[in-house]
Design an enzyme around this catalytic site. Structure first.
Site, short mmCIF file in Angstrom:
data_model
loop_
_atom_site.label_atom_id
_atom_site.label_comp_id
_atom_site.label_asym_id
_atom_site.label_seq_id
_atom_site.Cartn_x
_atom_site.Cartn_y
_atom_site.Cartn_z
N HIS A 1 -9.64 -2.24 2.42
CA HIS A 1 -8.33 -2.88 2.50
C HIS A 1 -8.29 -3.87 3.66
O HIS A 1 -7.76 -4.98 3.53
CB HIS A 1 -7.24 -1.82 2.73
CG HIS A 1 -7.06 -0.87 1.61
ND1 HIS A 1 -6.62 0.42 1.80
CD2 HIS A 1 -7.24 -1.01 0.27
CE1 HIS A 1 -6.54 1.03 0.64
NE2 HIS A 1 -6.91 0.18 -0.31
N THR B 1 0.83 -1.20 0.00
CA THR B 1 0.00 0.00 0.00
C THR B 1 0.87 1.25 0.00
O THR B 1 1.97 1.25 0.53
CB THR B 1 -0.95 0.02 1.22
OG1 THR B 1 -1.74 1.21 1.18
CG2 THR B 1 -0.19 -0.04 2.52
N ARG B 2 0.34 2.29 -0.62
CA ARG B 2 0.95 3.62 -0.51
C ARG B 2 -0.08 4.60 0.05
O ARG B 2 0.13 5.81 0.02
CB ARG B 2 1.48 4.10 -1.86
CG ARG B 2 0.40 4.47 -2.87
CD ARG B 2 1.00 5.08 -4.14
NE ARG B 2 0.03 5.74 -4.97
CZ ARG B 2 -0.70 5.17 -5.92
NH1 ARG B 2 -0.55 3.87 -6.16
NH2 ARG B 2 -1.55 5.86 -6.63
N ARG C 1 -7.73 -4.11 -6.96
CA ARG C 1 -8.18 -3.23 -8.04
C ARG C 1 -7.11 -2.18 -8.35
O ARG C 1 -6.63 -1.49 -7.47
CB ARG C 1 -9.48 -2.57 -7.61
CG ARG C 1 -10.01 -1.49 -8.52
CD ARG C 1 -11.30 -0.92 -7.94
NE ARG C 1 -11.80 0.20 -8.70
CZ ARG C 1 -11.46 1.47 -8.49
NH1 ARG C 1 -10.60 1.75 -7.50
NH2 ARG C 1 -11.96 2.44 -9.22
N HIS D 1 -8.13 1.72 4.52
CA HIS D 1 -9.53 1.90 4.88
C HIS D 1 -10.19 0.53 5.04
O HIS D 1 -9.54 -0.51 4.92
CB HIS D 1 -10.25 2.81 3.88
CG HIS D 1 -10.08 2.42 2.44
ND1 HIS D 1 -10.63 1.28 1.91
CD2 HIS D 1 -9.40 3.03 1.43
CE1 HIS D 1 -10.33 1.20 0.63
NE2 HIS D 1 -9.58 2.24 0.30
#
Length: 389
Positions: free
Chosen positions: A206, A198-199, A292, A203
């Site tokens: 995730h 992740t960057r 996604r 939320h």
């Protein structure tokens, strides 16, 4: 001085198994006086990050910046010249002037400090237009990866590298090399581990993906990218603070590990998804989540292109199992987090907030919905984005 040389090639992990590493090379004694008189080359932030990834074994089987044969093969075939899967050329761009004086061993500097060296074996011309089209699928300079490519030097240096010291950066407690992550995994007895790239702050969607995956494996490596990103991304220090409060309150401590991933972001979409998966294999994980628009930006890539590109390889070539998830969201009618596979309702029932909308709410001091993010995470973000009084 103790230097870090790239690890010997890491053998791919069997699916569902554990990574088998080659001979570990934690460091070698070296006299700094030997650097006197050698040419020096200043690294960009991205190249400094690449140096660390190469020298610590995160980009194994690469042992240095790629040569021309590998460069062209990666662009055309998604493989090194010897056929090994690899998706993005890790290059060292320099000006023509710097290339002319780069012979033999060259000391690499960053921020005015000597950080390592490269044993230059080759210098060759970058094919920037070709690289942009193949790696980023566009020559549009509005794409941040393409803009960075066109702004860098026109010559690439190839050769094996050494790193003088692992730069623990702003997050020393969470900054681990691949060997150090593998040691944690082994100490905890995890026979299977899933990594999440992740960057962005995590939320609820995730969190849903991670916990579904955690039902299948022994441990979760939350592995946020903390190298250079584009200017409107949430700053790394804010993101790490959000990860800490989330893991403390909502995840089983014995089955999760937060460790930062020091690579620079390229926004290369599908090709970067492959790079992220292959490098996580070197950290000892057996499974990797691709959701996604992984590593995407704007509308340059299709929603699930980053999943489909893995069909270019046979599963046993990768040494890591790819977990593919569809878009997830909160459905007001279902009353829970769902995906198109599990929810019968149309978009009018769904709570979906874009990154732009989230930032607008934060800057305005508005609360984020509890269905979108945990309140502790929302508070970290609100405080970070609050307008100065």
């Amino acid at each position: 001085m103790t230097i870090l040389l790239p690890e010997s090639t890491l053998l791919p992990a069997p699916l569902g198994g554990t990574l088998v590493s080659g001979l570990r090379r934690p460091g070698h004694d070296f006299d700094p006086a030997e650097l006197a008189g050698l040419p020096r080359l200043a690294l960009s932030e991205r190249s400094a990050a690449d140096l660390e990834m190469l020298a610590t074994g995160a980009y194994s089987p690469l042992r240095g910046f790629v040569n021309e044969a590998d460069y062209l093969s990666i662009l055309s075939r998604l493989r090194l010249a010897d056929g090994t899967p690899w998706s993005i050329p890790i290059t060292l761009p320099v000006s023509r002037e710097d290339a002319a004086r780069a012979r033999g061993r060259v000391v690499l500097t960053f921020g005015g400090q000597d950080v390592g060296w490269i044993d230059v074996q080759e210098a060759y011309a970058a094919r920037k237009t070709l690289e942009a089209q193949e790696v980023y699928r566009t020559a549009d300079e509005a794409h941040p990866g393409v803009a960075a490519l066109y702004a860098q030097g026109d010559v690439y240096l190839a050769g094996e590298v050494a790193l003088f010291e692992v730069p623990r950066g702003a997050f020393p407690r969470h900054h681990r090399t691949p060997a150090e992550v593998r040691e944690v995994i082994e100490a905890r007895g995890w026979r299977s581990t899933v990594a999440f790239q992740t960057r962005n702050p995590i939320h609820r969607a995730h969190e849903y993906l991670q916990k579904v995956a955690l039902e299948l494996v022994d441990g979760l490596l939350l592995h946020p990218l903390v190298g250079s990103t584009k200017g409107d991304d949430v700053p790394a220090d804010t993101r790490v603070q959000a990860y800490e409060v989330l893991l403390k309150g909502y995840y089983p401590q014995e089955r999760t590990l937060l460790s930062v991933y020091p690579a620079a972001m390229r926004y290369a979409g599908p090709r970067e998804a492959i790079l992220h998966a292959l490098s996580r294999r070197n950290y000892g994980v057996t499974h990797f989540i691709v959701g996604r628009d992984h590593a995407g930006v704007g509308s340059y890539y299709g929603t699930y292109d980053a999943q489909e590109i893995f069909s270019a390889y046979a599963p046993e070539e990768l040494g890591i199992q790819i977990l593919k998830f569809e878009h997830t969201f909160y459905c007001n009618s279902c009353g829970q987090l769902v995906s198109p596979r599990t929810c019968p309702h149309d978009a009018s029932h769904h709570l979906v907030l874009s990154g732009t909308k989230v930032r607008e709410k934060l800057r305005a001091g508005e609360a984020l919905p509890a269905e979108f993010t945990r309140p502790e995470v929302a508070e970290v973000l609100r405080a970070a984005y609050a307008e100065p009084a």
